[in-house]
Design an enzyme around this catalytic site. Sequence first.
Site, PDB file in Angstrom:
ATOM      1  N   CYS A  42      -8.155  10.823  -0.999  1.00 50.45           N
ATOM      2  CA  CYS A  42      -9.140   9.736  -0.856  1.00 50.45           C
ATOM      3  C   CYS A  42      -8.720   8.471  -1.594  1.00 50.45           C
ATOM      4  O   CYS A  42      -9.284   7.405  -1.371  1.00 50.45           O
ATOM      5  CB  CYS A  42     -10.503  10.191  -1.335  1.00 50.45           C
ATOM      6  SG  CYS A  42     -11.168  11.536  -0.353  1.00 50.45           S
ATOM      7  N   HIS A  80     -14.502   3.411  -2.582  1.00 48.84           N
ATOM      8  CA  HIS A  80     -14.341   4.572  -1.711  1.00 48.84           C
ATOM      9  C   HIS A  80     -15.734   5.082  -1.359  1.00 48.84           C
ATOM     10  O   HIS A  80     -16.625   5.152  -2.215  1.00 48.84           O
ATOM     11  CB  HIS A  80     -13.533   5.651  -2.440  1.00 48.84           C
ATOM     12  CG  HIS A  80     -13.513   6.970  -1.719  1.00 48.84           C
ATOM     13  ND1 HIS A  80     -13.233   7.074  -0.367  1.00 48.84           N
ATOM     14  CD2 HIS A  80     -13.760   8.235  -2.155  1.00 48.84           C
ATOM     15  CE1 HIS A  80     -13.291   8.349  -0.014  1.00 48.84           C
ATOM     16  NE2 HIS A  80     -13.619   9.073  -1.063  1.00 48.84           N
ATOM     17  N   ASN A 120     -17.602  10.125   4.650  1.00 44.60           N
ATOM     18  CA  ASN A 120     -16.390  10.007   3.827  1.00 44.60           C
ATOM     19  C   ASN A 120     -15.166  10.147   4.742  1.00 44.60           C
ATOM     20  O   ASN A 120     -14.891  11.233   5.250  1.00 44.60           O
ATOM     21  CB  ASN A 120     -16.415  11.100   2.757  1.00 44.60           C
ATOM     22  CG  ASN A 120     -15.226  11.030   1.813  1.00 44.60           C
ATOM     23  OD1 ASN A 120     -14.249  10.335   2.086  1.00 44.60           O
ATOM     24  ND2 ASN A 120     -15.301  11.762   0.714  1.00 44.60           N
TER      25      ASN A 120
HETATM   26  O1  UT7 Z   1     -13.839  11.846  -1.473  1.00 48.07           O
HETATM   27  C1  UT7 Z   1     -13.497  12.691  -2.515  1.00 48.07           C
HETATM   28  C2  UT7 Z   1     -14.491  12.638  -3.537  1.00 48.07           C
HETATM   29  N1  UT7 Z   1     -15.597  13.531  -3.210  1.00 48.07           N
HETATM   30  C3  UT7 Z   1     -16.742  13.306  -3.748  1.00 48.07           C
HETATM   31  O2  UT7 Z   1     -16.910  12.310  -4.406  1.00 48.07           O
HETATM   32  C4  UT7 Z   1     -17.847  14.314  -3.587  1.00 48.07           C
HETATM   33  C5  UT7 Z   1     -18.541  14.483  -4.902  1.00 48.07           C
HETATM   34  N2  UT7 Z   1     -19.648  15.456  -4.867  1.00 48.07           N
HETATM   35  C6  UT7 Z   1     -20.803  15.201  -4.216  1.00 48.07           C
HETATM   36  O3  UT7 Z   1     -20.938  14.189  -3.556  1.00 48.07           O
HETATM   37  C7  UT7 Z   1     -21.916  16.187  -4.370  1.00 48.07           C
HETATM   38  O4  UT7 Z   1     -21.583  17.135  -5.369  1.00 48.07           O
HETATM   39  C8  UT7 Z   1     -22.255  16.934  -3.046  1.00 48.07           C
HETATM   40  C9  UT7 Z   1     -22.905  15.973  -2.077  1.00 48.07           C
HETATM   41  C10 UT7 Z   1     -21.011  17.533  -2.443  1.00 48.07           C
HETATM   42  C11 UT7 Z   1     -23.258  18.059  -3.321  1.00 48.07           C
HETATM   43  O5  UT7 Z   1     -24.404  17.551  -3.930  1.00 48.07           O
HETATM   44  P1  UT7 Z   1     -25.032  18.296  -5.187  1.00 48.07           P
HETATM   45  O6  UT7 Z   1     -26.216  17.527  -5.588  1.00 48.07           O
HETATM   46  O7  UT7 Z   1     -23.924  18.448  -6.208  1.00 48.07           O
HETATM   47  O8  UT7 Z   1     -25.472  19.679  -4.568  1.00 48.07           O
HETATM   48  P2  UT7 Z   1     -25.033  21.168  -4.949  1.00 48.07           P
HETATM   49  O9  UT7 Z   1     -23.645  21.432  -4.516  1.00 48.07           O
HETATM   50  O10 UT7 Z   1     -25.386  21.412  -6.383  1.00 48.07           O
HETATM   51  O11 UT7 Z   1     -26.014  22.025  -4.061  1.00 48.07           O
HETATM   52  C12 UT7 Z   1     -27.427  22.002  -4.308  1.00 48.07           C
HETATM   53  C13 UT7 Z   1     -28.102  22.890  -3.289  1.00 48.07           C
HETATM   54  C14 UT7 Z   1     -27.520  24.312  -3.206  1.00 48.07           C
HETATM   55  O12 UT7 Z   1     -28.613  25.208  -3.003  1.00 48.07           O
HETATM   56  P3  UT7 Z   1     -29.200  26.070  -4.209  1.00 48.07           P
HETATM   57  O13 UT7 Z   1     -28.052  26.886  -4.711  1.00 48.07           O
HETATM   58  O14 UT7 Z   1     -29.692  25.077  -5.214  1.00 48.07           O
HETATM   59  O15 UT7 Z   1     -30.280  26.857  -3.552  1.00 48.07           O
HETATM   60  C15 UT7 Z   1     -26.677  24.283  -1.964  1.00 48.07           C
HETATM   61  O16 UT7 Z   1     -26.575  25.534  -1.349  1.00 48.07           O
HETATM   62  O17 UT7 Z   1     -27.973  22.344  -1.982  1.00 48.07           O
HETATM   63  C16 UT7 Z   1     -27.466  23.347  -1.087  1.00 48.07           C
HETATM   64  N3  UT7 Z   1     -26.664  22.695  -0.068  1.00 48.07           N
HETATM   65  C17 UT7 Z   1     -27.145  22.244   1.097  1.00 48.07           C
HETATM   66  N4  UT7 Z   1     -28.384  22.280   1.621  1.00 48.07           N
HETATM   67  C18 UT7 Z   1     -28.553  21.711   2.823  1.00 48.07           C
HETATM   68  C19 UT7 Z   1     -25.333  22.401  -0.136  1.00 48.07           C
HETATM   69  N5  UT7 Z   1     -24.956  21.752   0.988  1.00 48.07           N
HETATM   70  C20 UT7 Z   1     -26.073  21.647   1.763  1.00 48.07           C
HETATM   71  C21 UT7 Z   1     -26.309  21.074   3.022  1.00 48.07           C
HETATM   72  N6  UT7 Z   1     -27.576  21.131   3.496  1.00 48.07           N
HETATM   73  N7  UT7 Z   1     -25.352  20.450   3.736  1.00 48.07           N
END
Ligand code: UT7
Length: 321
Positions: free
Chosen positions: A115, A248, A278
């Site tokens: 990225c 980005h 992204n």
């Molecule tokens: O380009 C390279 C750089 N990449 C980035 O900058 C990405 C950086 N990271 C992020 O943007 C975030 O960490 C994410 C958007 C990927 C995830 O957001 P988060 O607030 O960190 O969510 P999480 O991974 O902690 O997941 C929270 C909850 C989980 O459920 P439980 O365990 O709390 O019940 C996941 O299973 O959200 C759930 N979840 C979803 N629910 C609905 C994860 N993905 C999804 C989804 N739809 N697509």
Amino acid sequence: MIFARIAGTGSHLPGEPVTNDDLVRRGIDTSDEWVTVRTGIRARHFAAPGTNSSDLALIAARQAIEAAGCSSADIDLIIVATSTPDFIFPSTATLVQAGLGIRNNCAAFDVQAVCCGFVYALATAEKFIRSGSHRRALVIGAEVFSRILDWTDRSTCVLFGDGAGAVVLEASDEPGVRAMALHADGSHHPDLWVPGNVAGGQVMGDPFLRMNGQTVFKFAVKALDEVMREVINLAGVPQESIDWFVPHQANIRIIQSSAKHLGLPMEKVVTTVGIHGNTSAASIPLALDCAVRDGRIRPGQRIVLEGIGGGFAWGAALIDV
Ligand code: UT7
């Protein structure tokens, strides 16, 4: 003294927008609310089967060449940043070169910094130009990330899209690129990677993108804050002189945090993550071209670009356009 200036920009997004609700209809276990609230992404584009990074790159490149008021024959360097090349080899840059009909007197190669690839490619081209060895470079970010997404992994497949953006960077007496900073810390490679390869006629390991989202998020917020301060200090210009921040486009919450740390109001931030998702190495030049074409970014203004991704690799640039 020779400087490197952006002479023109271009971009391309394949097909129609695919909304979060479209993904739900395709069977992904997610919701528009989750994706919008956590990431700011409302839609992304996917290339049709058979359309590759070089196809998207070529369209963006032609636009950038036209905007720069030059012709393909004037290009003597092509650098494509991509993690989704058409082939293992040759480089996607050589395919773009062939598509442009450039036969000789033009170096072409790819840069792989995920990225942050566009920032790395821009920094590389800038050094070629400043050295006097080359005069006019095409710098492109092009990706078909849809090809490396695991559609059963909702934590990643909703985040990414396909596209390409390009700039023509040319030698000038006036400063364009004023400062660049690049960093990498490979100890984080298992936090964001595609841990597979091809051997013996087969894919060995895992061919899909895997990400530890929260680790990336936390690292990104801190690293981007530091690297943007670094380029502003290197350029020796006041923070208030920055007209536009072109980050980005991974997550609106990361972008908002970076803007807040720098004291930049969101009105000065170019955000396309909502409509592009992204697009990895393509995201910065795509956002840049959008803001140039809609008249927000104008000649004489000062912009800061930043990116971070797999590796981790991150960097920033301060540029007078
Ligand atoms: O380009 C390279 C750089 N990449 C980035 O900058 C990405 C950086 N990271 C992020 O943007 C975030 O960490 C994410 C958007 C990927 C995830 O957001 P988060 O607030 O960190 O969510 P999480 O991974 O902690 O997941 C929270 C909850 C989980 O459920 P439980 O365990 O709390 O019940 C996941 O299973 O959200 C759930 N979840 C979803 N629910 C609905 C994860 N993905 C999804 C989804 N739809 N697509």
